[in-house]
Motif scaffolding. Structure first.
Motif, PDB file in Angstrom:
ATOM      1  N   THR A 279     -13.566  -3.185   2.753  1.00 16.07           N
ATOM      2  CA  THR A 279     -13.850  -2.313   1.616  1.00 16.07           C
ATOM      3  C   THR A 279     -15.302  -1.901   1.667  1.00 16.07           C
ATOM      4  OG1 THR A 279     -14.528  -4.170   0.280  1.00 16.07           O
ATOM      5  CG2 THR A 279     -12.212  -3.597   0.232  1.00 16.07           C
TER       6      THR A 279
ATOM      7  N   TYR B  70      -4.370   0.644  -7.931  1.00 16.76           N
ATOM      8  CA  TYR B  70      -3.122   0.877  -7.197  1.00 16.76           C
ATOM      9  C   TYR B  70      -2.216  -0.291  -7.514  1.00 16.76           C
ATOM     10  CZ  TYR B  70      -5.811   4.379  -4.818  1.00 16.76           C
ATOM     11  OH  TYR B  70      -6.582   5.462  -4.547  1.00 16.76           O
TER      12      TYR B  70
ATOM     13  N   GLN C  61      -8.312  -1.613  -7.879  1.00 13.41           N
ATOM     14  CA  GLN C  61      -8.645  -0.234  -7.618  1.00 13.41           C
ATOM     15  C   GLN C  61      -7.616   0.713  -8.211  1.00 13.41           C
ATOM     16  OE1 GLN C  61     -11.246   0.806  -5.605  1.00 13.41           O
ATOM     17  NE2 GLN C  61     -11.952  -1.285  -5.435  1.00 13.41           N
TER      18      GLN C  61
ATOM     19  N   THR D 247       2.321   1.919  -3.473  1.00 13.36           N
ATOM     20  CA  THR D 247       1.405   2.428  -4.485  1.00 13.36           C
ATOM     21  C   THR D 247       0.689   3.693  -4.051  1.00 13.36           C
ATOM     22  OG1 THR D 247      -0.330   1.042  -3.580  1.00 13.36           O
ATOM     23  CG2 THR D 247       0.920   0.148  -5.394  1.00 13.36           C
TER      24      THR D 247
ATOM     25  N   ALA E 121       0.821  -1.205   0.000  1.00 14.64           N
ATOM     26  CA  ALA E 121       0.000   0.000   0.000  1.00 14.64           C
ATOM     27  C   ALA E 121       0.857   1.258   0.000  1.00 14.64           C
ATOM     28  CB  ALA E 121      -0.922  -0.012   1.227  1.00 14.64           C
TER      29      ALA E 121
ATOM     30  N   ALA F   7      -1.731   3.884  -1.906  1.00 10.15           N
ATOM     31  CA  ALA F   7      -3.168   3.657  -1.738  1.00 10.15           C
ATOM     32  C   ALA F   7      -3.641   4.311  -0.443  1.00 10.15           C
ATOM     33  CB  ALA F   7      -3.456   2.159  -1.693  1.00 10.15           C
TER      34      ALA F   7
ATOM     35  N   LEU G  44      -6.448  -4.292  -4.366  1.00  6.63           N
ATOM     36  CA  LEU G  44      -5.819  -2.968  -4.506  1.00  6.63           C
ATOM     37  C   LEU G  44      -5.444  -2.716  -5.957  1.00  6.63           C
ATOM     38  CD1 LEU G  44      -3.518  -2.794  -1.375  1.00  6.63           C
ATOM     39  CD2 LEU G  44      -5.500  -1.408  -1.841  1.00  6.63           C
TER      40      LEU G  44
END
Lengths: 276, 321
Positions: free
Chosen positions: B58, B79, B77, B33, B30, B35, B74
């Motif tokens: 989520t 990312y 989404q 990226t 995370a 996120a 992720l």
């Protein structure tokens, strides 16, 4: 055994040349052997062929129990018994034959990683299909697994093995997967292998390595074994270079030895449906 | 624009943002990226919505609990740390992740959870101190049993009988795996050039606990420390992406992109819980005292508070009359 004893045994092993009567043990080819075991056995046979080491295939119903680690295949060379591809490769290396000597360090790392990929994804998917997919279990696995034994032993052994494999699947987190997800994983794995192979004849340079033997063993078995559905082999067939790779290795290492004992003709007989 | 998702993971320790390799992998990915995740560092799996850690809550798809699935989510989404990778590099990622999972992770679990000295003196101690009462009495033991069973199934039943031999073989394989990783990394900053990818998240999450924890029995740790480029790799990721000391629970300044307001929640709740338990105890005592008549309020009489032990005898005398 301790490290010293192991080194001693390795020395002993290295001292003797490869005998003529080396034997590879697996389950009965026509009736008993399952997809995953056949794949492993074929991988070892391919590896030994690539090293130019003669071995004859002996089929025994209790091969699994004879093996020191409980897994097939195992080879009996001189007075030593070694099972599974990893230890066999090391054993053969101690005798002075190796396919991966020409690779540099980075390539060796990649080779080991791809071998783990095949073990992690392809082998586990084969086991899943054989033992956790109810249709396949009913129609193929149970009848085959216990076929050499009388009732009720055949049912007991089959259930015992199934329970053991299902527990293992649960431990590694595959029990919750559906068949579609497993096939998806197989597809990803084949895609990765296909990418790595590209247009080369073998995975590394122009010489085959143990990775080629392992991939050949699994893919060839998947392509030529008839199961209840064709989905698994379809996934592999999607990648043209992988099927060409299998054909190439079969032609080069197995067809030339047709006139030898039936053991090395395993791929040939596997072409006609292994299971019916 | 993704709504902030919530990530529940194990608390930090030993200089790391989280002690569990799976949680660490998700956190690192995370961070790589960027996120937007709201991170809750919890000290027991019961506080997670799915009962297991790591867990990603989520908005649309409920709670996801498996590391690989969280990373896939992720990615969906947008990312995606692997966006720039070529197909071959993507294939290499899959292969190296398999290598890690097969060769290194089981031995890591063995080092932390099964090896007697390490488990008793280090792992169990840390978990028992972090997990709140009363779970800390049986949860570490429960986790220990789960891990032992998992290793037994993966390595075969012979493992328990011939511990020495298998330890040597498996530790040798793990050391070889570390050496291979070191060779593959070479002198690069990350595995695929200058920007981190998901493989880096996985490798870091497996290596960092091994590097940072102070294990009494650290054979594998010593081997890792001898591979200089891997040590530098871990410390550089830690300093670049987790600049504050991830070890403390009530941490300060959250990083950009990760609104971690959840950190300071722990302390006020603890205080409040303590106060509440004291109040409840007092209320229970007083209530019992009043109900059983030990203490009673009489109009105009002197307050009965403080006379409870003596009042008991007086009460009996009154009843006898």
């Amino acid at each position: 055994m301790s490290l010293v004893a192991e080194a001693f045994m390795n020395q002993l092993a290295a001292a003797e040349p490869w005998p003529e009567n080396a034997a590879l043990y697996q389950q009965l080819k026509e009736d008993q052997i399952l997809l995953s075991d056949n794949a492993s056995s074929l991988a070892v046979q391919a590896f030994l062929q690539m090293c130019n080491l003669p071995v004859r295939v002996v089929c025994r119903a209790n091969a699994e129990y004879m093996s020191p680690s409980g897994k097939v295949p195992f080879i009996h060379v001189g007075n030593q018994v070694v099972s599974e591809l990893g230890p066999i490769v090391q054993f053969v290396k101690a005798k002075g034959h190796s396919l991966s000597d020409g690779l540099d360090e980075v390539q060796k790392a990649e080779m080991k990683a791809y071998m783990e990929l095949v073990n992690n994804m392809l082998l586990t998917a084969e086991l899943y299909l054989q033992w956790c997919d109810d249709v396949t279990v009913e129609e193929i696995t149970h009848p085959r697994y216990g076929s050499p034994y009388p009732w009720p032993l055949n049912r007991i052994l089959a259930y015992q093995k199934q329970w053991e494999i299902r527990r293992k699947m649960k431990a590694i987190g595959w029990a919750g997967k559906s068949l579609e997800q497993v096939l998806e994983d197989v597809d990803q794995c084949c895609q990765a292998l296909s990418q790595r192979l590209g247009t080369q004849p073998y995975f590394f340079n122009k010489q085959p390595t143990e990775l080629d033997a392992l991939v050949f063993g699994h893919l060839f078995t998947i392509l030529t074994t008839q199961l209840t559905t064709d989905e698994l082999s379809e996934k592999v067939k999607n990648y043209g270079n992988l099927t060409a790779f299998c054909r190439r290795i079969e032609q080069q290492y197995f067809e030339g030895h047709d006139k030898d004992n039936s053991g090395t003709a395993a791929p040939r007989s596997a072409k006609r449906s292994l299971l019916r | 624009m993704a709504a902030p998702m919530e990530l529940f993971c194990w608390a930090g320790g030993w200089g790391l943002p989280s002690v569990d390799p799976d949680c660490l992998a998700v956190l690192t990915y995370a961070r790589f990226t960027g996120a937007p995740l709201k991170v809750h560092r919890v000290s027991s799996p019961w506080r997670s919505p799915s009962g297991r850690l790591p867990a990603l809550k989520t908005r649309d798809e409920g709670t996801i609990s498996k590391t690989q699935q969280i990373i896939t989510h992720l990615r969906k989404q947008k990312y995606n740390a692997d966006f720039d990778l070529s197909a071959t590099q993507g294939a290499d990622t899959l292969a190296f992740v398999s290598l890690l999972e097969e060769k290194l992770l089981p031995v890591l679990i063995h080092t932390f959870w099964v090896d007697a000295k390490n488990y008793v003196e280090h792992t169990r101690k840390w978990y028992a101190e972090t997990i709140p009462f009363p779970l800390n009495f049986f949860l570490p033991n429960c986790m220990h049993k789960q891990h032992v069973e998992r290793l037994q199934l993966m390595w075969g039943d012979g493992y328990m009988e011939d511990e020495e031999k298998l330890e040597k073989e498996l530790y040798r394989d793990a050391r070889e795996c570390l050496t291979l990783l070191s060779q593959r990394l070479g002198s690069q900053k990350f595995f695929f050039g200058d920007s981190p990818a998901s493989l880096d998240a996985f490798v870091f999450s497996r290596l960092a606990p091994l590097l940072k924890a102070k294990l009494p029995n650290g054979k594998l740790q010593q081997h890792l420390k001898s591979l200089q480029n891997l040590c530098n790799y871990c410390t550089s990721i830690l300093s670049l992406y987790f600049p504050w000391d991830g070890g403390d629970l009530p941490t300060s300044a959250p990083r950009v992109g990760g609104a971690e307001g959840g950190d300071t929640e722990e302390d006020p709740h603890k205080r409040r819980n303590q106060l509440l338990s004291v109040l409840v105890g007092l209320a229970a005592m007083l209530g019992y005292a009043f109900l059983s008549g030990i203490v009673s309020i009489q109009r105009g009489a002197v307050g009965p508070a403080g006379r409870q032990p003596i009042a008991l005898e007086e009460e009996e005398e009154e009843e006898e009359e």
